[in-house]
Design a protein around this motif. Structure first.
Motif, PDB file in Angstrom:
ATOM      1  N   GLU A  64     -29.913 -90.410 148.436  1.00 48.49           N
ATOM      2  CA  GLU A  64     -28.681 -89.723 148.025  1.00 48.49           C
ATOM      3  C   GLU A  64     -28.207 -88.910 149.216  1.00 48.49           C
ATOM      4  O   GLU A  64     -29.004 -88.277 149.910  1.00 48.49           O
ATOM      5  CB  GLU A  64     -28.935 -88.817 146.827  1.00 48.49           C
ATOM      6  N   SER A  65     -26.913 -88.918 149.502  1.00 49.49           N
ATOM      7  CA  SER A  65     -26.388 -88.129 150.612  1.00 49.49           C
ATOM      8  C   SER A  65     -24.939 -87.774 150.333  1.00 49.49           C
ATOM      9  O   SER A  65     -24.285 -88.392 149.494  1.00 49.49           O
ATOM     10  CB  SER A  65     -26.504 -88.901 151.933  1.00 49.49           C
ATOM     11  N   ALA A  66     -24.449 -86.774 151.054  1.00 48.25           N
ATOM     12  CA  ALA A  66     -23.067 -86.338 150.880  1.00 48.25           C
ATOM     13  C   ALA A  66     -22.625 -85.604 152.148  1.00 48.25           C
ATOM     14  O   ALA A  66     -23.443 -84.968 152.816  1.00 48.25           O
ATOM     15  CB  ALA A  66     -22.929 -85.413 149.671  1.00 48.25           C
ATOM     16  N   PRO A  67     -21.338 -85.702 152.519  1.00 47.37           N
ATOM     17  CA  PRO A  67     -20.829 -84.895 153.631  1.00 47.37           C
ATOM     18  C   PRO A  67     -21.086 -83.416 153.367  1.00 47.37           C
ATOM     19  O   PRO A  67     -21.078 -82.962 152.217  1.00 47.37           O
ATOM     20  CB  PRO A  67     -19.326 -85.207 153.630  1.00 47.37           C
ATOM     21  N   THR A  68     -21.319 -82.662 154.416  1.00 46.03           N
ATOM     22  CA  THR A  68     -21.702 -81.263 154.267  1.00 46.03           C
ATOM     23  C   THR A  68     -20.511 -80.429 153.808  1.00 46.03           C
ATOM     24  O   THR A  68     -19.574 -80.186 154.564  1.00 46.03           O
ATOM     25  CB  THR A  68     -22.252 -80.716 155.589  1.00 46.03           C
ATOM     26  N   THR A  69     -20.558 -80.000 152.543  1.00 42.76           N
ATOM     27  CA  THR A  69     -19.506 -79.147 151.975  1.00 42.76           C
ATOM     28  C   THR A  69     -20.142 -78.157 151.013  1.00 42.76           C
ATOM     29  O   THR A  69     -21.296 -78.311 150.610  1.00 42.76           O
ATOM     30  CB  THR A  69     -18.459 -79.969 151.200  1.00 42.76           C
ATOM     31  N   TYR A  70     -19.378 -77.137 150.653  1.00 40.08           N
ATOM     32  CA  TYR A  70     -19.817 -76.230 149.588  1.00 40.08           C
ATOM     33  C   TYR A  70     -18.644 -75.980 148.648  1.00 40.08           C
ATOM     34  O   TYR A  70     -17.476 -76.066 149.050  1.00 40.08           O
ATOM     35  CB  TYR A  70     -20.350 -74.918 150.171  1.00 40.08           C
ATOM     36  N   PHE A  71     -18.957 -75.689 147.404  1.00 37.46           N
ATOM     37  CA  PHE A  71     -17.918 -75.463 146.400  1.00 37.46           C
ATOM     38  C   PHE A  71     -17.520 -74.001 146.383  1.00 37.46           C
ATOM     39  O   PHE A  71     -18.351 -73.107 146.210  1.00 37.46           O
ATOM     40  CB  PHE A  71     -18.404 -75.878 145.016  1.00 37.46           C
ATOM     41  N   SER A  72     -16.228 -73.748 146.579  1.00 39.37           N
ATOM     42  CA  SER A  72     -15.699 -72.392 146.533  1.00 39.37           C
ATOM     43  C   SER A  72     -15.159 -72.114 145.137  1.00 39.37           C
ATOM     44  O   SER A  72     -14.208 -72.765 144.690  1.00 39.37           O
ATOM     45  CB  SER A  72     -14.584 -72.221 147.576  1.00 39.37           C
TER      46      SER A  72
ATOM     47  N   ARG B 249     -22.973 -65.911 154.648  1.00 38.42           N
ATOM     48  CA  ARG B 249     -22.500 -64.733 153.922  1.00 38.42           C
ATOM     49  C   ARG B 249     -21.967 -65.063 152.532  1.00 38.42           C
ATOM     50  O   ARG B 249     -21.515 -64.166 151.820  1.00 38.42           O
ATOM     51  CB  ARG B 249     -21.394 -64.039 154.736  1.00 38.42           C
ATOM     52  N   ILE B 250     -21.994 -66.324 152.149  1.00 37.14           N
ATOM     53  CA  ILE B 250     -21.472 -66.744 150.846  1.00 37.14           C
ATOM     54  C   ILE B 250     -22.624 -66.827 149.845  1.00 37.14           C
ATOM     55  O   ILE B 250     -23.670 -67.401 150.144  1.00 37.14           O
ATOM     56  CB  ILE B 250     -20.780 -68.111 150.949  1.00 37.14           C
ATOM     57  N   PRO B 251     -22.483 -66.228 148.647  1.00 32.82           N
ATOM     58  CA  PRO B 251     -23.537 -66.379 147.623  1.00 32.82           C
ATOM     59  C   PRO B 251     -23.727 -67.852 147.258  1.00 32.82           C
ATOM     60  O   PRO B 251     -22.850 -68.681 147.492  1.00 32.82           O
ATOM     61  CB  PRO B 251     -23.000 -65.570 146.436  1.00 32.82           C
ATOM     62  N   LYS B 252     -24.846 -68.137 146.651  1.00 32.82           N
ATOM     63  CA  LYS B 252     -25.144 -69.518 146.277  1.00 32.82           C
ATOM     64  C   LYS B 252     -24.062 -70.060 145.337  1.00 32.82           C
ATOM     65  O   LYS B 252     -23.808 -69.498 144.275  1.00 32.82           O
ATOM     66  CB  LYS B 252     -26.512 -69.587 145.580  1.00 32.82           C
ATOM     67  N   PRO B 253     -23.382 -71.156 145.738  1.00 33.94           N
ATOM     68  CA  PRO B 253     -22.342 -71.733 144.874  1.00 33.94           C
ATOM     69  C   PRO B 253     -22.921 -72.171 143.534  1.00 33.94           C
ATOM     70  O   PRO B 253     -24.099 -72.509 143.421  1.00 33.94           O
ATOM     71  CB  PRO B 253     -21.838 -72.937 145.688  1.00 33.94           C
ATOM     72  N   ASN B 254     -22.059 -72.183 142.503  1.00 37.33           N
ATOM     73  CA  ASN B 254     -22.527 -72.555 141.171  1.00 37.33           C
ATOM     74  C   ASN B 254     -22.535 -74.058 140.946  1.00 37.33           C
ATOM     75  O   ASN B 254     -22.881 -74.529 139.862  1.00 37.33           O
ATOM     76  CB  ASN B 254     -21.683 -71.879 140.085  1.00 37.33           C
ATOM     77  N   ARG B 255     -22.133 -74.833 141.965  1.00 41.92           N
ATOM     78  CA  ARG B 255     -22.232 -76.285 141.888  1.00 41.92           C
ATOM     79  C   ARG B 255     -23.026 -76.785 143.080  1.00 41.92           C
ATOM     80  O   ARG B 255     -22.700 -76.460 144.223  1.00 41.92           O
ATOM     81  CB  ARG B 255     -20.848 -76.935 141.915  1.00 41.92           C
ATOM     82  N   PRO B 256     -24.089 -77.563 142.848  1.00 40.48           N
ATOM     83  CA  PRO B 256     -24.861 -78.084 143.982  1.00 40.48           C
ATOM     84  C   PRO B 256     -24.087 -79.167 144.727  1.00 40.48           C
ATOM     85  O   PRO B 256     -23.195 -79.818 144.171  1.00 40.48           O
ATOM     86  CB  PRO B 256     -26.108 -78.659 143.322  1.00 40.48           C
ATOM     87  N   LEU B 257     -24.450 -79.337 146.001  1.00 41.42           N
ATOM     88  CA  LEU B 257     -23.868 -80.431 146.770  1.00 41.42           C
ATOM     89  C   LEU B 257     -24.446 -81.764 146.311  1.00 41.42           C
ATOM     90  O   LEU B 257     -23.731 -82.746 146.163  1.00 41.42           O
ATOM     91  CB  LEU B 257     -24.155 -80.219 148.274  1.00 41.42           C
ATOM     92  N   LEU B 258     -25.753 -81.797 146.076  1.00 42.34           N
ATOM     93  CA  LEU B 258     -26.437 -83.003 145.615  1.00 42.34           C
ATOM     94  C   LEU B 258     -27.253 -82.689 144.370  1.00 42.34           C
ATOM     95  O   LEU B 258     -27.880 -81.634 144.296  1.00 42.34           O
ATOM     96  CB  LEU B 258     -27.374 -83.555 146.695  1.00 42.34           C
ATOM     97  N   SER B 259     -27.252 -83.595 143.422  1.00 43.10           N
ATOM     98  CA  SER B 259     -28.107 -83.474 142.246  1.00 43.10           C
ATOM     99  C   SER B 259     -28.680 -84.858 141.989  1.00 43.10           C
ATOM    100  O   SER B 259     -27.992 -85.741 141.479  1.00 43.10           O
ATOM    101  CB  SER B 259     -27.302 -82.977 141.037  1.00 43.10           C
TER     102      SER B 259
END
Length: 647
Positions: free
Chosen positions: A147-155, A193-203
């Motif tokens: 499983e892989s995904a481009p490096t992003t985070y959910f804002s 500096r960003i708190p842990k997003p509430n949606r994971p990048l990979l599950s």
């Protein structure tokens, strides 16, 4: 730290700067900083990952988070990445650097490895089918990610995913959580500096019991390739009995200042010179590209058509570079773009037509210029042209409501009422009368049909698409040429003689009359056999005494019965198989204007056999290598048959 079977391992957060020293297993992270080097840093003792749990205590669930930074030696050019690793051993003596991240080699990617890794990969390796050169992946026993995904985070503020660049040199935080009960591995990443997003990048659904042995080591592995990077772990928290403790970002060490090497001084000296050379090359290339972009073909003989010739530069800017969002339509002869002329702010339609022959080009352009002088309120005005390389560009008035067929046959446009339809029929008839009798030469349109009738802002019909048109002098005979047109509108005599006449235009107009009145195409093969051919079907309705049954159901009977009957019978009269039995366009206008009475046609004078003969001509016409096409509006063909005009 104890790691026996009755105690779960929990590491206190580590706030030391971990730097790698060449493959030595240690708690301090040794990260590669040279080309084609690798390094590892693992917690000194193995942790229990027992698959035979006692009681209700989980042996496989774990949680970890760490802050990392990847600092490339050259900006934007990183040398592979790093991976958080769970391994049965800290012995990686057979591992190689580059794409193997210091974990495997070409022969060690086996199911017996019992390795789980979460990779931060900065190079796209085709060998492992990487999705790109900036991704996070879950690896099981090999570096071909499951499983892989481009490096992003959910804002959560912007409610969207935001990209991160792994080799930016900026610290980032990664969270990895495995739930044994759910058998799910979650991976989350965010800026430091960003708190842990509430949606994971990979599950990723994952059965860790198939991978883990009773005792496993946890830590990090890293490698470089031809290009080098510094990999840093600034803080790490791991827990096998619940969530990993949060890292206090304020306590993290700062990244060290990079030492300036001799190579850097050399680069400082070389870069300005190289930049100057590149600048000169870029300016020169830009000049050449700009000239090529607007380069036109212009021969001396074209000077006489000067007022009707547009510059390619102006058309390019008018259509915003022929962007797809300016596209109005496409057909067999090219694409049509909407544009606005900067000089006059006038809206135009620009047709791009390919031509692959210079034969007859002078005559063809002369014919374009001639048609550019046509002036009638029910004709789409051809404003001019431009020639460029293998393209001919034609400039027309812009018709905001598009083609008539969209109103008749699709749900894209509102339904036209009978008053609007009758006005359109009269307008097109008036335009054909002008072309046949009232202009300085006879103009044969040769492709009259609903898709070639455009509607202006007031829904007035304007005949367009002169791509198949031919000119000849009044009193002379039209010459034989290749059969062109659209099946369903072709007069049967064309298949025998190959000679288009005003009478063959009348035949097509007759089909057009029925098309508008009935809301049907000339041929619809999906219908029952007796209704496939529109002309035959209207004739059959008349034969059984119900000619109004052929009217468009969308009109719901809201029409003048006398006008509907006139249009249907006139359509049949114009569609007679014998040219001598058809009226000319002046007579057609007199019928439509009410200045002449259409004598009652007898059924025996309009035989079904005559229309069958017309329909049988379709197959014969199709055997010709014609410029046939159900093309879009604003068409003007420039193939060899048009350029040479068949002469």
């Amino acid at each position: 730290m104890k790691t026996n079977s009755s105690t779960m391992a929990s590491m206190e957060p580590t706030y030391i700067l971990m730097e790698l020293q060449k493959s030595t297993p240690m708690v301090c992270f040794s990260l590669p900083t040279f080309q084609k080097s690798l390094g590892h840093a693992f917690y000194r003792s193995p942790l229990s990952f027992s698959t035979s749990s006692s009681g209700s205590i989980s042996r496989l669930s774990f949680s970890t988070s760490f802050v990392f930074a990847i600092v490339p030696e050259s900006p934007n050019l990183g040398g592979h990445g790093l991976a958080f690793t769970i391994s049965p051993s800290m012995n990686f003596s057979q591992a190689v650097p580059s794409q193997y991240l210091g974990l495997f080699n070409s022969s060690k990617c086996l199911s017996a490895n019992h390795v789980l890794a979460v990779e931060l990969d900065t190079i796209s390796s085709p060998e492992f089918k990487d999705i790109d050169d900036n991704h996070v992946g879950v690896d099981v026993n090999s570096l071909k990610s499951v499983e892989s995904a481009p490096t992003t985070y959910f804002s959560s503020e912007e409610m969207k995913n935001i990209s991160l660049e792994l080799i930016s040199g900026n610290p980032m935080q990664l969270w990895i959580d495995y739930d044994e009960a759910q058998q799910t591995l979650n991976v989350t990443v965010a800026p430091v500096r960003i708190p842990k997003p509430n949606r994971p990048l990979l599950s990723k659904p994952l059965d860790l019991s198939r991978i883990a042995l009773e005792y496993m080591y946890v830590g990090f592995s890293s490698s470089t390739g031809t290009l080098a990077s510094d990999h840093y772990i600034l803080g790490w928290s791991f827990n096998k009995s619940g969530l990993a403790q949060n890292l206090e970002i304020s306590k993290l060490p700062s990244l060290p200042q990079r030492k300036r090497s001799q190579k850097s001084f050399e680069m400082i000296m070389i870069l300005p010179v190289a930049a100057a050379v590149i600048l000169v090359i870029v300016i020169g290339a830009a000049y050449i590209i700009r000239r090529k972009r607007y380069e036109e073909v212009c021969d001396e003989w074209e000077s006489e058509y000067g007022p009707q010739r547009f510059s390619y530069k102006n058309l390019y800017k008018a259509t915003k570079g022929f962007k797809e969002r300016q596209l109005l339509g496409a057909g067999g002869f090219g694409k049509v773009y909407r544009g606005t002329l900067a000089t006059s702010n006038e809206q135009v339609a620009v047709k791009k037509v390919s031509h692959d022959s210079k034969q007859g080009m002078k005559e063809f352009v002369a014919e374009i210029a001639c048609m550019g002088r046509l002036r009638h309120r029910n004709l789409v005005q051809l404003l001019g042209y431009c020639r460029r390389r293998g393209e001919l560009l034609l400039v027309y008035d812009y018709m905001p409501n598009g083609s008539l067929d969209k109103f008749l046959f699709s749900n894209e446009k509102p339904n036209l009422n009978w008053l609007q339809r009758f006005r359109i029929l009269r307008g097109v008839a008036s335009a054909l009368l002008y072309l046949h009798e009232e202009w300085e030469q006879v103009v044969l349109h040769r492709d009259v049909k609903a898709s070639n009738v455009l509607l202006d802002a007031d829904l007035n019909g304007r005949l367009g698409d002169f791509g198949l048109a031919r000119l000849y002098d009044h009193g002379s005979e039209p010459q034989t040429t290749r059969v062109v047109g659209t099946v369903g509108y072709l007069a049967p005599e064309l298949a025998r003689t190959g000679k288009a006449t005003t009478s063959s235009d009348v035949f097509a107009f007759g089909t057009f009359l029925l098309e508008v009145a009935c809301g049907r195409r000339p041929i619809e093969l999906h219908r029952v056999p007796e209704e496939e051919i529109l002309v035959d079907w209207v004739l059959e309705c008349w034969k059984r005494g119900g000619i109004h049954d052929a009217s468009d159901p969308k009109l719901e009977g809201n029409y003048l019965a006398e006008e509907m009957e006139l249009v249907l019978k006139l359509g049949l009269l114009c569609s007679q198989s014998m040219p001598a039995m058809r009226p000319n366009m002046r007579q057609v206008m007199q019928y439509l204007d009410g200045n002449a009475t259409l004598l009652d046609m007898q059924l025996d004078s309009v035989s079904i056999d005559a229309f069958t003969e017309s329909n049988e001509a379709f197959d014969l016409v199709m055997s010709f290598p014609s410029s046939f096409g159900n093309c879009s509006v604003y068409s003007l063909s420039s193939n060899r048959s048009n350029l040479s005009k068949g002469r």
